[in-house]
Design a protein around this motif. Sequence first.
Motif, PDB file in Angstrom:
ATOM      1  N   ALA A 201       0.781  -1.219  -0.053  1.00 42.68           N
ATOM      2  CA  ALA A 201       0.128   0.160   0.059  1.00 42.68           C
ATOM      3  C   ALA A 201       0.730   1.134   0.121  1.00 42.68           C
ATOM      4  CB  ALA A 201      -0.943  -0.104   1.176  1.00 42.68           C
ATOM      5  N   ILE A 202       0.697   2.245  -1.031  1.00 38.25           N
ATOM      6  CA  ILE A 202       1.374   3.393  -0.949  1.00 38.25           C
ATOM      7  C   ILE A 202       0.547   4.670  -0.386  1.00 38.25           C
ATOM      8  CG2 ILE A 202       2.404   5.144  -2.808  1.00 38.25           C
ATOM      9  CD1 ILE A 202       3.174   2.777  -4.237  1.00 38.25           C
ATOM     10  N   ASP A 203       0.789   5.287   0.313  1.00 38.42           N
ATOM     11  CA  ASP A 203       0.368   6.644   0.458  1.00 38.42           C
ATOM     12  C   ASP A 203       0.879   7.691  -0.481  1.00 38.42           C
ATOM     13  OD1 ASP A 203      -0.515   8.962   1.942  1.00 38.42           O
ATOM     14  OD2 ASP A 203       0.544   8.682   3.718  1.00 38.42           O
ATOM     15  N   TYR A 204      -0.400   8.099  -1.047  1.00 34.56           N
ATOM     16  CA  TYR A 204       0.117   9.105  -2.175  1.00 34.56           C
ATOM     17  C   TYR A 204       0.503  10.382  -1.615  1.00 34.56           C
ATOM     18  CZ  TYR A 204      -4.552  11.519  -1.721  1.00 34.56           C
ATOM     19  OH  TYR A 204      -5.729  12.183  -1.108  1.00 34.56           O
ATOM     20  N   THR A 205       0.227  10.640  -0.200  1.00 35.57           N
ATOM     21  CA  THR A 205       0.649  12.077   0.119  1.00 35.57           C
ATOM     22  C   THR A 205       2.150  11.954   0.665  1.00 35.57           C
ATOM     23  OG1 THR A 205       0.242  11.506   2.502  1.00 35.57           O
ATOM     24  CG2 THR A 205      -1.697  12.313   1.049  1.00 35.57           C
ATOM     25  N   GLN A 206       2.858  10.742   0.623  1.00 31.91           N
ATOM     26  CA  GLN A 206       4.077  10.471   0.971  1.00 31.91           C
ATOM     27  C   GLN A 206       4.908   9.836   0.109  1.00 31.91           C
ATOM     28  OE1 GLN A 206       5.167  11.523   3.991  1.00 31.91           O
ATOM     29  NE2 GLN A 206       3.078  12.199   4.369  1.00 31.91           N
ATOM     30  N   GLU A 207       4.426   9.601  -1.044  1.00 29.34           N
ATOM     31  CA  GLU A 207       5.096   8.688  -2.079  1.00 29.34           C
ATOM     32  C   GLU A 207       4.354   8.787  -3.350  1.00 29.34           C
ATOM     33  OE1 GLU A 207       6.851   4.345  -3.311  1.00 29.34           O
ATOM     34  OE2 GLU A 207       6.182   4.692  -1.335  1.00 29.34           O
ATOM     35  N   ASP A 208       4.934   9.089  -4.550  1.00 29.86           N
ATOM     36  CA  ASP A 208       4.777   9.364  -5.798  1.00 29.86           C
ATOM     37  C   ASP A 208       5.061   7.944  -6.455  1.00 29.86           C
ATOM     38  OD1 ASP A 208       3.989   9.735  -8.363  1.00 29.86           O
ATOM     39  OD2 ASP A 208       4.955  11.688  -8.517  1.00 29.86           O
ATOM     40  N   PHE A 209       3.938   7.220  -6.784  1.00 28.03           N
ATOM     41  CA  PHE A 209       4.217   5.806  -7.374  1.00 28.03           C
ATOM     42  C   PHE A 209       4.965   5.977  -8.661  1.00 28.03           C
ATOM     43  CE2 PHE A 209       0.154   6.431  -9.524  1.00 28.03           C
ATOM     44  CZ  PHE A 209       0.499   5.782 -10.744  1.00 28.03           C
ATOM     45  N   THR A 210       4.825   7.092  -9.443  1.00 23.44           N
ATOM     46  CA  THR A 210       5.383   6.939 -10.651  1.00 23.44           C
ATOM     47  C   THR A 210       6.819   7.472 -10.633  1.00 23.44           C
ATOM     48  OG1 THR A 210       4.939   9.682 -10.918  1.00 23.44           O
ATOM     49  CG2 THR A 210       3.152   7.924 -11.748  1.00 23.44           C
ATOM     50  N   LYS A 211       7.368   7.852  -9.398  1.00 22.74           N
ATOM     51  CA  LYS A 211       8.915   8.082  -9.272  1.00 22.74           C
ATOM     52  C   LYS A 211       9.779   7.088  -8.445  1.00 22.74           C
ATOM     53  CE  LYS A 211       7.832  12.953 -10.110  1.00 22.74           C
ATOM     54  NZ  LYS A 211       7.648  14.554  -9.340  1.00 22.74           N
ATOM     55  N   ASN A 212       8.948   5.945  -8.357  1.00 21.76           N
ATOM     56  CA  ASN A 212       9.721   5.138  -7.279  1.00 21.76           C
ATOM     57  C   ASN A 212      10.445   3.970  -8.019  1.00 21.76           C
ATOM     58  OD1 ASN A 212       7.853   3.379  -8.038  1.00 21.76           O
ATOM     59  ND2 ASN A 212       6.640   3.229  -6.132  1.00 21.76           N
ATOM     60  N   GLY A 213      10.449   3.958  -9.582  1.00 28.67           N
ATOM     61  CA  GLY A 213      11.291   2.937 -10.283  1.00 28.67           C
ATOM     62  C   GLY A 213      10.418   1.760 -10.572  1.00 28.67           C
ATOM     63  N   GLU A 214       9.352   1.447  -9.819  1.00 27.69           N
ATOM     64  CA  GLU A 214       8.573   0.330 -10.003  1.00 27.69           C
ATOM     65  C   GLU A 214       7.951   0.421 -11.318  1.00 27.69           C
ATOM     66  OE1 GLU A 214       8.323  -2.657  -8.325  1.00 27.69           O
ATOM     67  OE2 GLU A 214       9.780  -1.995  -6.940  1.00 27.69           O
ATOM     68  N   THR A 215       7.649  -0.793 -11.890  1.00 26.69           N
ATOM     69  CA  THR A 215       6.903  -0.803 -13.244  1.00 26.69           C
ATOM     70  C   THR A 215       5.838  -1.847 -13.186  1.00 26.69           C
ATOM     71  OG1 THR A 215       8.364  -2.371 -14.309  1.00 26.69           O
ATOM     72  CG2 THR A 215       8.640   0.148 -14.752  1.00 26.69           C
ATOM     73  N   TYR A 216       4.644  -1.867 -13.977  1.00 23.50           N
ATOM     74  CA  TYR A 216       3.313  -2.691 -13.620  1.00 23.50           C
ATOM     75  C   TYR A 216       2.957  -3.311 -14.821  1.00 23.50           C
ATOM     76  CZ  TYR A 216       3.783  -0.594  -9.002  1.00 23.50           C
ATOM     77  OH  TYR A 216       4.207   0.159  -7.871  1.00 23.50           O
ATOM     78  N   ASP A 217       2.331  -4.289 -14.979  1.00 23.12           N
ATOM     79  CA  ASP A 217       1.529  -4.961 -16.184  1.00 23.12           C
ATOM     80  C   ASP A 217       0.287  -4.055 -16.549  1.00 23.12           C
ATOM     81  OD1 ASP A 217       3.502  -7.354 -16.833  1.00 23.12           O
ATOM     82  OD2 ASP A 217       2.903  -7.574 -14.641  1.00 23.12           O
ATOM     83  N   ILE A 218      -0.183  -3.785 -15.162  1.00 27.72           N
ATOM     84  CA  ILE A 218      -1.494  -2.967 -15.366  1.00 27.72           C
ATOM     85  C   ILE A 218      -1.543  -1.953 -14.229  1.00 27.72           C
ATOM     86  CG2 ILE A 218      -3.891  -3.257 -14.894  1.00 27.72           C
ATOM     87  CD1 ILE A 218      -4.274  -5.706 -16.424  1.00 27.72           C
ATOM     88  N   ILE A 219      -1.852  -0.819 -14.644  1.00 25.21           N
ATOM     89  CA  ILE A 219      -2.317   0.241 -13.832  1.00 25.21           C
ATOM     90  C   ILE A 219      -3.646   0.842 -14.066  1.00 25.21           C
ATOM     91  CG2 ILE A 219      -2.091   2.875 -13.128  1.00 25.21           C
ATOM     92  CD1 ILE A 219       1.060   2.401 -14.019  1.00 25.21           C
ATOM     93  N   VAL A 220      -4.338   0.753 -12.898  1.00 21.99           N
ATOM     94  CA  VAL A 220      -5.881   1.129 -13.096  1.00 21.99           C
ATOM     95  C   VAL A 220      -6.202   2.522 -12.162  1.00 21.99           C
ATOM     96  CG1 VAL A 220      -8.280   0.200 -12.114  1.00 21.99           C
ATOM     97  CG2 VAL A 220      -6.490  -1.151 -12.321  1.00 21.99           C
ATOM     98  N   ASP A 221      -6.657   3.482 -12.883  1.00 26.82           N
ATOM     99  CA  ASP A 221      -6.685   4.673 -12.195  1.00 26.82           C
ATOM    100  C   ASP A 221      -8.242   4.932 -12.471  1.00 26.82           C
ATOM    101  OD1 ASP A 221      -6.572   7.131 -11.581  1.00 26.82           O
ATOM    102  OD2 ASP A 221      -6.163   8.147 -13.495  1.00 26.82           O
ATOM    103  N   THR A 222      -8.773   4.821 -10.964  1.00 30.98           N
ATOM    104  CA  THR A 222     -10.192   5.067 -10.621  1.00 30.98           C
ATOM    105  C   THR A 222     -10.417   6.492 -10.587  1.00 30.98           C
ATOM    106  OG1 THR A 222     -10.013   4.755  -8.360  1.00 30.98           O
ATOM    107  CG2 THR A 222      -9.974   2.706  -9.747  1.00 30.98           C
TER     108      THR A 222
END
Length: 330
Positions: A201-222
Amino acid sequence: MKAIVCTKYGSPDVLKLTEVAKPIPKDNEILIKIHATTVTSADWRLRSFEMPQGFGLISRLVFGINKLRQPILGTELAGEVESVGKNATKFKAGDRVFAFCGATMGCHAEYKCLPEDGPVVLKPANLSYEEAAALSFGGTTALDFFRRGNLQQGEKVLVNGASGAVGTAAVQLAKYFGAQVTAVCSSANLELVKSLGADRAIDYTQEDFTKNGETYDIIVDTVGTAPFSRSKGSLKETGRLLLVLCGLPEILQIPWVSVTSGKKVIAGPAAERVEDLRFIAKLAEAGEFKPIIDRCYPFEEIAEAHRYVDTGRKKGNVVITFDRSSDTAQ
């Protein structure tokens, strides 16, 4: 019967408790006595007319210029079949059901008629009416997007906006299908998404998932905060971005993305299929899927429910209940 009528576009104050004619089922229809319904982000969007960028004009043409052509909101319900049309054979009086009415709406009322072949199925016996009412919108939306995104077992999935109705459903369904799930939400909801099965789980107020170097097969933006321009670096070479909420510019960009990369953007309204309702019901009955309920409001206080949904801070679903204590059949 009593219904909540949206008299014009605007704040929750435009919602009025009104006496309207009780519907009579046609030959192939069933009449449902509603025990519970919900207020979703779709209800908020249609009532307030807060549309995604680029969809204002077309939405007015579809739904109504100055007010809604269908003034009774509400996309999902759970209740009891009160009567059936003379040619309806799939349900009988007394059956406990839930349904997803989608764009036809009309669930913010005491009764609703639906075709027996429509988006209505028997309620899982282990769920209350309140829980069953909250199955459809999030569950079928997440399921349809995962189908279009061709989710495979073992893939890495990130759900942005993981604590809402669609987000909580997406986390659970992705885990059911064997994915590794990362959930993005606020700090207040981290434990909730973990309890639903999120591996991280990522707290978006503390970490930007687009800048942590991780990549994903699927991103769901709700929630509409992770368009391709922001999240493309977090997708694998053949990654898929599922835009549950987006504006017209993002949709117009889809062909270009497909032509210039191996990545894919998938957007557009979710399909409404009765088979999906049956699938979600089966998972719920087996304990594999749980609708998350944040708050319940009595029918007469539906405007307050809208005010809460307007804050954008609900966890899972907001449910509306009907007082059926005076009914003889429960």
